[in-house]
Design an enzyme around this catalytic site. Structure first.
Site, mmCIF file in Angstrom:
data_model
loop_
_atom_site.group_PDB
_atom_site.id
_atom_site.type_symbol
_atom_site.label_atom_id
_atom_site.label_comp_id
_atom_site.label_asym_id
_atom_site.label_seq_id
_atom_site.Cartn_x
_atom_site.Cartn_y
_atom_site.Cartn_z
ATOM 1 N N LYS A 83 0.845 -1.194 0.000
ATOM 2 C CA LYS A 83 0.000 0.000 0.000
ATOM 3 C C LYS A 83 0.879 1.243 0.000
ATOM 4 O O LYS A 83 1.757 1.388 0.862
ATOM 5 C CB LYS A 83 -0.840 0.016 1.277
ATOM 6 C CG LYS A 83 -2.322 -0.115 1.059
ATOM 7 C CD LYS A 83 -2.973 -0.142 2.424
ATOM 8 C CE LYS A 83 -4.403 0.246 2.365
ATOM 9 N NZ LYS A 83 -4.982 0.274 3.709
HETATM 10 C C1 E4P Z 1 -8.250 0.479 3.991
HETATM 11 O O1 E4P Z 1 -7.546 0.164 3.076
HETATM 12 C C2 E4P Z 1 -8.250 1.829 4.602
HETATM 13 O O2 E4P Z 1 -7.021 2.100 5.193
HETATM 14 C C3 E4P Z 1 -9.378 1.917 5.597
HETATM 15 O O3 E4P Z 1 -10.555 1.427 4.979
HETATM 16 C C4 E4P Z 1 -9.583 3.302 6.164
HETATM 17 O O4 E4P Z 1 -10.758 3.304 6.927
HETATM 18 P P1 E4P Z 1 -11.111 4.455 7.965
HETATM 19 O O5 E4P Z 1 -11.461 5.688 7.200
HETATM 20 O O6 E4P Z 1 -12.296 3.919 8.723
HETATM 21 O O7 E4P Z 1 -9.904 4.647 8.830
#
Ligand code: E4P
Length: 215
Positions: A83
């Site tokens: 990521k």
């Molecule tokens: C996933 O890849 C993201 O990091 C995550 O869905 C972020 O979610 P949040 O906005 O609830 O922190």
């Protein structure tokens, strides 16, 4: 639509995987921080439970350190997807790393234009954050719809991975919008299984079943 679990909690992942509906897992530094474990150890543990893409996030902000970190994370396991946050350095790194065959999930996407650039740079997944856009009064699902349409218009292989999902209705809307993936917090995934009328229906059938012999 593929369903990923948006958690680094191994017990939740085991429970989800047992349902036979989980295609992958996404993690981020905030999710890892709740677990108090080494990132690599947890990713390998997840890989032993779920046979699918597992996103693990880089924290380097400079180009060369980001390349090194991404290569190190990618080497943890064949199912690891690295990521990388959206941005100028991120795009340069995605371009370089995708040419090396490293799979990348571009995170912190908040517009269809960002999704388009990430896809052109070589992203495997782009992650628009639906909930954080909605929290700020914007239409998060519009970014999912627009990104899906743009990728279809130009036959781009990049998959739209709807992230920052807040509730079960978000999942339905992602599926209707044609999102390739939705990454879902455990509580939302488990909630999706149930309905009060299902519970009531089971109660009625069990009560009525007392009135006859099944054998
Ligand atoms: C996933 O890849 C993201 O990091 C995550 O869905 C972020 O979610 P949040 O906005 O609830 O922190």
């Amino acid at each position: 639509m593929q369903i990923f679990m948006d958690t680094a909690n191994i017990d939740e992942i085991r429970r989800g995987a047992a349902l036979g509906v989980v295609d992958g897992v996404t993690t981020n530094p905030s999710l890892l921080a709740k677990e108090g474990v080494e990132y690599r150890d947890r990713v390998l543990e997840i890989a032993s439970v779920v046979d699918g893409p597992i996103s693990a996030e880089c924290i380097s902000t400079e180009f060369e350190p980001l390349l090194a970190e991404a290569r190190r994370i990618a080497a943890w396991h064949e199912n690891v997807v690295v990521k990388i946050p959206m941005g100028e350095v991120g795009l340069q790194a995605i371009h370089r790393l995708s040419a090396e065959g490293i799979k990348i999930n571009v995170t912190l996407i908040f517009s269809a234009n960002q999704a388009l650039l990430a896809a052109k740079a070589g992203a495997t997944f782009v992650s628009p954050f639906v909930g954080r856009l909605n929290d700020g009064g914007q239409d998060g699902m519009a970014v999912i719809r627009e990104s899906v349409e743009i990728f279809e218009n130009y036959d781009l292989d990049t998959q739209v991975l709807a992230a920052s999902i807040r509730g079960a209705r978000d999942v339905t809307e992602c599926a209707l919008a044609g999102s390739h993936v939705a990454t879902i917090p455990s509580a939302v995934l488990f909630q999706m299984m149930g309905h009060p009328l299902t519970d009531k229906g089971i109660e009625i059938f069990l009560r009525d079943a007392q009135k006859y012999s099944a054998v």
